[in-house]
Design a protein around this motif. Structure first.
Motif, PDB file in Angstrom:
ATOM      1  N   MET A 218       0.858  -1.165   0.000  1.00  0.00           N
ATOM      2  CA  MET A 218       0.000   0.000   0.000  1.00  0.00           C
ATOM      3  C   MET A 218       0.910   1.236   0.000  1.00  0.00           C
ATOM      4  O   MET A 218       1.801   1.344   0.820  1.00  0.00           O
ATOM      5  CB  MET A 218      -0.891  -0.020   1.241  1.00  0.00           C
ATOM      6  N   ASN A 219       0.686   2.146  -0.921  1.00  0.00           N
ATOM      7  CA  ASN A 219       1.545   3.326  -0.965  1.00  0.00           C
ATOM      8  C   ASN A 219       1.041   4.404  -0.006  1.00  0.00           C
ATOM      9  O   ASN A 219      -0.009   4.278   0.619  1.00  0.00           O
ATOM     10  CB  ASN A 219       1.674   3.856  -2.393  1.00  0.00           C
ATOM     11  N   LEU A 220       1.816   5.487   0.091  1.00  0.00           N
ATOM     12  CA  LEU A 220       1.496   6.519   1.079  1.00  0.00           C
ATOM     13  C   LEU A 220       0.197   7.254   0.770  1.00  0.00           C
ATOM     14  O   LEU A 220      -0.486   7.721   1.693  1.00  0.00           O
ATOM     15  CB  LEU A 220       2.654   7.509   1.176  1.00  0.00           C
ATOM     16  N   ALA A 221      -0.171   7.349  -0.493  1.00  0.00           N
ATOM     17  CA  ALA A 221      -1.445   8.007  -0.823  1.00  0.00           C
ATOM     18  C   ALA A 221      -2.627   7.214  -0.279  1.00  0.00           C
ATOM     19  O   ALA A 221      -3.574   7.787   0.275  1.00  0.00           O
ATOM     20  CB  ALA A 221      -1.567   8.171  -2.326  1.00  0.00           C
ATOM     21  N   HIS A 222      -2.575   5.905  -0.412  1.00  0.00           N
ATOM     22  CA  HIS A 222      -3.657   5.078   0.124  1.00  0.00           C
ATOM     23  C   HIS A 222      -3.678   5.114   1.647  1.00  0.00           C
ATOM     24  O   HIS A 222      -4.759   5.159   2.255  1.00  0.00           O
ATOM     25  CB  HIS A 222      -3.511   3.628  -0.353  1.00  0.00           C
ATOM     26  N   LEU A 223      -2.500   5.086   2.263  1.00  0.00           N
ATOM     27  CA  LEU A 223      -2.459   5.155   3.719  1.00  0.00           C
ATOM     28  C   LEU A 223      -2.995   6.492   4.219  1.00  0.00           C
ATOM     29  O   LEU A 223      -3.690   6.551   5.236  1.00  0.00           O
ATOM     30  CB  LEU A 223      -1.031   4.943   4.221  1.00  0.00           C
ATOM     31  N   GLY A 224      -2.676   7.564   3.520  1.00  0.00           N
ATOM     32  CA  GLY A 224      -3.202   8.873   3.897  1.00  0.00           C
ATOM     33  C   GLY A 224      -4.709   8.935   3.759  1.00  0.00           C
ATOM     34  O   GLY A 224      -5.402   9.531   4.587  1.00  0.00           O
ATOM     35  N   LEU A 225      -5.231   8.309   2.711  1.00  0.00           N
ATOM     36  CA  LEU A 225      -6.678   8.264   2.516  1.00  0.00           C
ATOM     37  C   LEU A 225      -7.357   7.496   3.646  1.00  0.00           C
ATOM     38  O   LEU A 225      -8.365   7.956   4.210  1.00  0.00           O
ATOM     39  CB  LEU A 225      -7.001   7.618   1.178  1.00  0.00           C
ATOM     40  N   VAL A 226      -6.815   6.360   4.003  1.00  0.00           N
ATOM     41  CA  VAL A 226      -7.386   5.551   5.084  1.00  0.00           C
ATOM     42  C   VAL A 226      -7.304   6.292   6.419  1.00  0.00           C
ATOM     43  O   VAL A 226      -8.264   6.304   7.199  1.00  0.00           O
ATOM     44  CB  VAL A 226      -6.683   4.182   5.156  1.00  0.00           C
ATOM     45  N   ALA A 227      -6.163   6.933   6.678  1.00  0.00           N
ATOM     46  CA  ALA A 227      -6.017   7.683   7.925  1.00  0.00           C
ATOM     47  C   ALA A 227      -6.998   8.852   7.971  1.00  0.00           C
ATOM     48  O   ALA A 227      -7.603   9.126   9.017  1.00  0.00           O
ATOM     49  CB  ALA A 227      -4.586   8.183   8.068  1.00  0.00           C
ATOM     50  N   GLY A 228      -7.166   9.545   6.856  1.00  0.00           N
ATOM     51  CA  GLY A 228      -8.120  10.643   6.813  1.00  0.00           C
ATOM     52  C   GLY A 228      -9.545  10.185   7.035  1.00  0.00           C
ATOM     53  O   GLY A 228     -10.330  10.851   7.723  1.00  0.00           O
ATOM     54  N   MET A 229      -9.898   9.060   6.454  1.00  0.00           N
ATOM     55  CA  MET A 229     -11.243   8.520   6.660  1.00  0.00           C
ATOM     56  C   MET A 229     -11.452   8.123   8.115  1.00  0.00           C
ATOM     57  O   MET A 229     -12.526   8.377   8.688  1.00  0.00           O
ATOM     58  CB  MET A 229     -11.474   7.331   5.736  1.00  0.00           C
ATOM     59  N   ALA A 230     -10.441   7.505   8.725  1.00  0.00           N
ATOM     60  CA  ALA A 230     -10.555   7.121  10.135  1.00  0.00           C
ATOM     61  C   ALA A 230     -10.721   8.348  11.017  1.00  0.00           C
ATOM     62  O   ALA A 230     -11.545   8.361  11.939  1.00  0.00           O
ATOM     63  CB  ALA A 230      -9.332   6.314  10.558  1.00  0.00           C
ATOM     64  N   LEU A 231      -9.947   9.406  10.734  1.00  0.00           N
ATOM     65  CA  LEU A 231     -10.075  10.632  11.520  1.00  0.00           C
ATOM     66  C   LEU A 231     -11.435  11.292  11.308  1.00  0.00           C
ATOM     67  O   LEU A 231     -12.033  11.823  12.250  1.00  0.00           O
ATOM     68  CB  LEU A 231      -8.954  11.606  11.158  1.00  0.00           C
TER      69      LEU A 231
ATOM     70  N   ALA B 203      -0.173   8.453  14.948  1.00  0.00           N
ATOM     71  CA  ALA B 203       1.210   8.929  14.984  1.00  0.00           C
ATOM     72  C   ALA B 203       2.117   7.914  15.668  1.00  0.00           C
ATOM     73  O   ALA B 203       3.229   7.641  15.194  1.00  0.00           O
ATOM     74  CB  ALA B 203       1.276  10.270  15.703  1.00  0.00           C
ATOM     75  N   VAL B 204       1.661   7.323  16.753  1.00  0.00           N
ATOM     76  CA  VAL B 204       2.446   6.299  17.442  1.00  0.00           C
ATOM     77  C   VAL B 204       2.630   5.081  16.545  1.00  0.00           C
ATOM     78  O   VAL B 204       3.727   4.519  16.450  1.00  0.00           O
ATOM     79  CB  VAL B 204       1.773   5.907  18.778  1.00  0.00           C
ATOM     80  N   GLY B 205       1.592   4.679  15.858  1.00  0.00           N
ATOM     81  CA  GLY B 205       1.693   3.548  14.947  1.00  0.00           C
ATOM     82  C   GLY B 205       2.621   3.828  13.779  1.00  0.00           C
ATOM     83  O   GLY B 205       3.371   2.957  13.339  1.00  0.00           O
ATOM     84  N   PHE B 206       2.607   5.059  13.277  1.00  0.00           N
ATOM     85  CA  PHE B 206       3.503   5.436  12.184  1.00  0.00           C
ATOM     86  C   PHE B 206       4.960   5.335  12.616  1.00  0.00           C
ATOM     87  O   PHE B 206       5.784   4.758  11.914  1.00  0.00           O
ATOM     88  CB  PHE B 206       3.179   6.863  11.733  1.00  0.00           C
ATOM     89  N   VAL B 207       5.276   5.876  13.781  1.00  0.00           N
ATOM     90  CA  VAL B 207       6.651   5.832  14.275  1.00  0.00           C
ATOM     91  C   VAL B 207       7.064   4.398  14.571  1.00  0.00           C
ATOM     92  O   VAL B 207       8.185   3.976  14.239  1.00  0.00           O
ATOM     93  CB  VAL B 207       6.805   6.735  15.520  1.00  0.00           C
ATOM     94  N   ALA B 208       6.186   3.609  15.173  1.00  0.00           N
ATOM     95  CA  ALA B 208       6.511   2.210  15.458  1.00  0.00           C
ATOM     96  C   ALA B 208       6.737   1.428  14.170  1.00  0.00           C
ATOM     97  O   ALA B 208       7.670   0.611  14.092  1.00  0.00           O
ATOM     98  CB  ALA B 208       5.388   1.576  16.276  1.00  0.00           C
ATOM     99  N   GLY B 209       5.934   1.679  13.160  1.00  0.00           N
ATOM    100  CA  GLY B 209       6.122   1.005  11.880  1.00  0.00           C
ATOM    101  C   GLY B 209       7.437   1.373  11.237  1.00  0.00           C
ATOM    102  O   GLY B 209       8.132   0.517  10.679  1.00  0.00           O
ATOM    103  N   ARG B 210       7.811   2.648  11.294  1.00  0.00           N
ATOM    104  CA  ARG B 210       9.097   3.081  10.730  1.00  0.00           C
ATOM    105  C   ARG B 210      10.254   2.453  11.495  1.00  0.00           C
ATOM    106  O   ARG B 210      11.267   2.089  10.909  1.00  0.00           O
ATOM    107  CB  ARG B 210       9.222   4.599  10.767  1.00  0.00           C
ATOM    108  N   LEU B 211      10.123   2.336  12.819  1.00  0.00           N
ATOM    109  CA  LEU B 211      11.174   1.694  13.605  1.00  0.00           C
ATOM    110  C   LEU B 211      11.318   0.216  13.240  1.00  0.00           C
ATOM    111  O   LEU B 211      12.429  -0.292  13.096  1.00  0.00           O
ATOM    112  CB  LEU B 211      10.889   1.832  15.103  1.00  0.00           C
ATOM    113  N   LEU B 212      10.195  -0.479  13.093  1.00  0.00           N
ATOM    114  CA  LEU B 212      10.239  -1.902  12.765  1.00  0.00           C
ATOM    115  C   LEU B 212      10.764  -2.164  11.365  1.00  0.00           C
ATOM    116  O   LEU B 212      11.427  -3.177  11.132  1.00  0.00           O
ATOM    117  CB  LEU B 212       8.849  -2.519  12.925  1.00  0.00           C
ATOM    118  N   GLU B 213      10.493  -1.250  10.430  1.00  0.00           N
ATOM    119  CA  GLU B 213      10.988  -1.411   9.068  1.00  0.00           C
ATOM    120  C   GLU B 213      12.456  -1.036   8.939  1.00  0.00           C
ATOM    121  O   GLU B 213      13.085  -1.352   7.936  1.00  0.00           O
ATOM    122  CB  GLU B 213      10.170  -0.559   8.101  1.00  0.00           C
TER     123      GLU B 213
END
Length: 63
Positions: free
Chosen positions: A1-14, A34-44
């Protein structure tokens, strides 16, 4: 999933959280995202824990 799709999903959730749960739910979803984003970047491996320390320090202490 690219960043555009993730942004769309995050916007819909908000949007849904703000509409159905009010402003407190909006803030909770944004903070957890935001916590999930940072945790995902750390794990990757895209982000190092030292990088997070640099973000939290003031400018005069970075030198």
């Amino acid at each position: 999933m690219n960043l555009a799709h993730l942004g769309l999903v995050a916007g819909m959730a908000l949007g849904f959280a703000g509409y159905f749960g009010g402003f407190a739910a909006f803030l909770l979803v944004a903070a957890l995202g935001a916590v999930g984003f940072v945790a995902g970047r750390l794990l990757e491996g895209d982000l190092d824990l030292g990088d997070l320390g640099d973000l939290l320090r003031s400018r005069d202490r970075r030198r």
